[in-house]
Design a protein around this motif. Structure first.
Motif, PDB file in Angstrom:
ATOM      1  N   ILE A   1      36.003 -16.450  13.166  1.00 10.83           N
ATOM      2  CA  ILE A   1      34.380 -16.832  14.080  1.00 10.83           C
ATOM      3  C   ILE A   1      33.622 -16.655  13.136  1.00 10.83           C
ATOM      4  CG2 ILE A   1      33.392 -16.470  16.469  1.00 10.83           C
ATOM      5  CD1 ILE A   1      36.383 -15.219  17.772  1.00 10.83           C
ATOM      6  N   TRP A   2      33.065 -15.222  13.234  1.00  3.44           N
ATOM      7  CA  TRP A   2      32.597 -15.062  12.176  1.00  3.44           C
ATOM      8  C   TRP A   2      32.715 -13.455  10.728  1.00  3.44           C
ATOM      9  CZ3 TRP A   2      29.201 -11.052   9.474  1.00  3.44           C
ATOM     10  CH2 TRP A   2      28.232 -11.706   9.154  1.00  3.44           C
ATOM     11  N   PRO A   3      32.474 -14.233   9.298  1.00  2.00           N
ATOM     12  CA  PRO A   3      31.665 -14.352   8.828  1.00  2.00           C
ATOM     13  C   PRO A   3      31.780 -16.329   9.080  1.00  2.00           C
ATOM     14  CG  PRO A   3      32.379 -13.872   7.866  1.00  2.00           C
ATOM     15  CD  PRO A   3      33.005 -13.350   8.484  1.00  2.00           C
ATOM     16  N   PRO A   4      30.506 -16.826   8.828  1.00  2.00           N
ATOM     17  CA  PRO A   4      30.820 -18.319   8.637  1.00  2.00           C
ATOM     18  C   PRO A   4      31.199 -18.577   7.701  1.00  2.00           C
ATOM     19  CG  PRO A   4      28.465 -17.875   8.753  1.00  2.00           C
ATOM     20  CD  PRO A   4      29.033 -16.966   9.243  1.00  2.00           C
ATOM     21  N   ASP A   5      31.550 -19.703   6.795  1.00  2.00           N
ATOM     22  CA  ASP A   5      31.618 -19.670   5.226  1.00  2.00           C
ATOM     23  C   ASP A   5      30.907 -20.818   4.655  1.00  2.00           C
ATOM     24  OD1 ASP A   5      33.447 -20.596   3.011  1.00  2.00           O
ATOM     25  OD2 ASP A   5      33.062 -22.590   3.526  1.00  2.00           O
ATOM     26  N   GLY A   6      30.467 -19.812   3.459  1.00  2.00           N
ATOM     27  CA  GLY A   6      28.754 -19.387   2.543  1.00  2.00           C
ATOM     28  C   GLY A   6      28.030 -18.624   3.403  1.00  2.00           C
ATOM     29  N   ALA A   7      28.491 -17.207   4.030  1.00  2.00           N
ATOM     30  CA  ALA A   7      27.470 -16.661   4.509  1.00  2.00           C
ATOM     31  C   ALA A   7      27.416 -15.307   3.344  1.00  2.00           C
ATOM     32  CB  ALA A   7      28.632 -15.677   5.559  1.00  2.00           C
ATOM     33  N   VAL A   8      25.947 -15.243   3.458  1.00  2.00           N
ATOM     34  CA  VAL A   8      25.763 -13.681   2.107  1.00  2.00           C
ATOM     35  C   VAL A   8      25.443 -12.721   3.418  1.00  2.00           C
ATOM     36  CG1 VAL A   8      23.656 -12.994   0.600  1.00  2.00           C
ATOM     37  CG2 VAL A   8      24.961 -15.866   0.490  1.00  2.00           C
ATOM     38  N   ILE A   9      26.225 -11.542   2.845  1.00  2.00           N
ATOM     39  CA  ILE A   9      25.870 -10.573   3.865  1.00  2.00           C
ATOM     40  C   ILE A   9      25.880  -9.462   2.986  1.00  2.00           C
ATOM     41  CG2 ILE A   9      27.716  -8.969   4.702  1.00  2.00           C
ATOM     42  CD1 ILE A   9      29.297 -10.834   5.003  1.00  2.00           C
ATOM     43  N   ASP A  10      24.914  -8.536   3.402  1.00  2.00           N
ATOM     44  CA  ASP A  10      24.173  -7.534   1.887  1.00  2.00           C
ATOM     45  C   ASP A  10      24.675  -6.583   2.537  1.00  2.00           C
ATOM     46  OD1 ASP A  10      22.021  -9.009   1.890  1.00  2.00           O
ATOM     47  OD2 ASP A  10      20.590  -8.687   3.165  1.00  2.00           O
ATOM     48  N   GLY A  11      24.501  -5.283   1.840  1.00  2.00           N
ATOM     49  CA  GLY A  11      25.324  -3.692   2.266  1.00  2.00           C
ATOM     50  C   GLY A  11      26.783  -3.676   2.260  1.00  2.00           C
ATOM     51  N   GLY A  12      27.916  -5.081   2.450  1.00  2.00           N
ATOM     52  CA  GLY A  12      29.092  -5.098   2.421  1.00  2.00           C
ATOM     53  C   GLY A  12      30.286  -4.963   3.604  1.00  2.00           C
ATOM     54  N   LYS A  13      28.946  -3.968   4.532  1.00  2.00           N
ATOM     55  CA  LYS A  13      29.960  -3.605   5.464  1.00  2.00           C
ATOM     56  C   LYS A  13      29.538  -4.494   7.142  1.00  2.00           C
ATOM     57  CE  LYS A  13      30.849   1.129   4.946  1.00  2.00           C
ATOM     58  NZ  LYS A  13      29.609   2.708   6.423  1.00  2.00           N
ATOM     59  N   PHE A  14      30.385  -5.429   7.460  1.00  2.00           N
ATOM     60  CA  PHE A  14      30.064  -6.015   8.554  1.00  2.00           C
ATOM     61  C   PHE A  14      31.834  -6.489   9.541  1.00  2.00           C
ATOM     62  CE2 PHE A  14      32.327  -8.214   4.836  1.00  2.00           C
ATOM     63  CZ  PHE A  14      33.226  -9.265   4.773  1.00  2.00           C
ATOM     64  N   TRP A  15      31.366  -6.711  10.364  1.00  2.00           N
ATOM     65  CA  TRP A  15      32.068  -7.562  11.402  1.00  2.00           C
ATOM     66  C   TRP A  15      33.385  -8.676  10.682  1.00  2.00           C
ATOM     67  CZ3 TRP A  15      34.198  -4.418  14.787  1.00  2.00           C
ATOM     68  CH2 TRP A  15      33.327  -3.163  15.430  1.00  2.00           C
ATOM     69  N   VAL A  16      34.310  -8.625  11.158  1.00  2.00           N
ATOM     70  CA  VAL A  16      35.081 -10.385  10.717  1.00  2.00           C
ATOM     71  C   VAL A  16      35.447 -10.631  12.737  1.00  2.00           C
ATOM     72  CG1 VAL A  16      37.770 -11.103  10.234  1.00  2.00           C
ATOM     73  CG2 VAL A  16      35.402  -9.472   9.168  1.00  2.00           C
ATOM     74  N   ARG A  17      35.227 -11.551  12.963  1.00  2.00           N
ATOM     75  CA  ARG A  17      35.116 -11.586  14.551  1.00  2.00           C
ATOM     76  C   ARG A  17      36.619 -12.697  14.204  1.00  2.00           C
ATOM     77  NH1 ARG A  17      30.624 -10.226  14.826  1.00  2.00           N
ATOM     78  NH2 ARG A  17      30.744  -7.965  16.324  1.00  2.00           N
ATOM     79  N   MET A  18      37.694 -12.463  14.960  1.00  2.00           N
ATOM     80  CA  MET A  18      39.068 -13.492  14.968  1.00  2.00           C
ATOM     81  C   MET A  18      39.545 -14.224  16.090  1.00  2.00           C
ATOM     82  SD  MET A  18      41.373 -10.793  13.075  1.00  2.00           S
ATOM     83  CE  MET A  18      40.511  -8.960  13.517  1.00  2.00           C
ATOM     84  N   GLY A  19      39.300 -15.565  16.397  1.00  2.00           N
ATOM     85  CA  GLY A  19      39.917 -16.236  16.827  1.00  2.00           C
ATOM     86  C   GLY A  19      42.072 -17.226  17.265  1.00  2.00           C
ATOM     87  N   LEU A  20      42.047 -17.387  18.309  1.00  2.00           N
ATOM     88  CA  LEU A  20      43.278 -18.015  18.557  1.00  2.00           C
ATOM     89  C   LEU A  20      43.086 -19.427  19.448  1.00  2.00           C
ATOM     90  CD1 LEU A  20      46.585 -18.175  17.193  1.00  2.00           C
ATOM     91  CD2 LEU A  20      46.682 -15.777  19.208  1.00  2.00           C
ATOM     92  N   ARG A  21      43.592 -19.917  19.024  1.00  2.00           N
ATOM     93  CA  ARG A  21      44.024 -21.133  20.234  1.00  2.00           C
ATOM     94  C   ARG A  21      45.248 -21.260  20.331  1.00  2.00           C
ATOM     95  NH1 ARG A  21      39.571 -23.819  16.881  1.00  2.00           N
ATOM     96  NH2 ARG A  21      37.878 -23.600  18.527  1.00  2.00           N
ATOM     97  N   ASN A  22      45.391 -21.715  21.487  1.00  2.00           N
ATOM     98  CA  ASN A  22      47.153 -22.194  22.318  1.00  2.00           C
ATOM     99  C   ASN A  22      47.736 -21.495  21.983  1.00  2.00           C
ATOM    100  OD1 ASN A  22      45.728 -25.033  23.195  1.00  2.00           O
ATOM    101  ND2 ASN A  22      45.662 -25.604  21.124  1.00  2.00           N
TER     102      ASN A  22
END
Length: 141
Positions: free
Chosen positions: A36-57
């Motif tokens: 879900i996040w980050p999107p493909d091509g994202a530029v992230i400052d600082g190195g710490k970030f949240w990854v949000r994971m999705g699942l269908r069905n």
């Protein structure tokens, strides 16, 4: 060969322990895992970030839960998919979310990185058919 010898050999082969068979947990054909996040091509400052994971069905369940159509996330960082007939490795490139997490705070060094999700079953093995996201690329600066 005497009849007694043939029967003894047959009985011994029938009583021998069976080889260990590792069956994959099946998955529905319409299951999909995605970042879900980050999107493909994202530029992230600082190195710490949240990854949000999705699942269908399918549903999310902690490791060890033996139910149909459930699994838990594994985040692959800067690596290709592992063998689909073995347990998913657990190292800095293969992060396990065996408690059923759907988001995680991670930290990566500056540079380009790839992220990909792979759903694992109760034993951290990929399902059959395997459920994995497309690989995305992010840049940390």
């Amino acid at each position: 060969m005497h009849r007694r010898t043939v029967l003894g050999t047959l009985a011994a082969s029938l009583l021998a322990p069976l080889p260990s068979i590792s069956l994959s947990t099946t998955s529905p054909p319409n299951a999909e895992v995605y970042i879900i996040w980050p999107p493909d091509g994202a530029v992230i400052d600082g190195g710490k970030f949240w990854v949000r994971m999705g699942l269908r069905n399918m549903g999310i369940a902690p490791k060890g839960v033996d139910m149909a159509n459930v699994g838990h996330h594994h985040l692959l960082i800067d690596t290709d998919l592992p063998p689909m007939d073995k347990e998913i490795p657990n190292d800095r490139n293969h992060l396990h979310f065996g408690a059923g997490e759907t988001e995680a705070r991670i930290e990566l060094p500056p540079g380009k990185h790839t992220l990909q999700l792979l759903l694992g079953d109760k034993d951290h093995k990929p399902h059959d058919p395997p459920i994995y996201s497309r690989k995305i690329t992010i840049t940390v600066r």
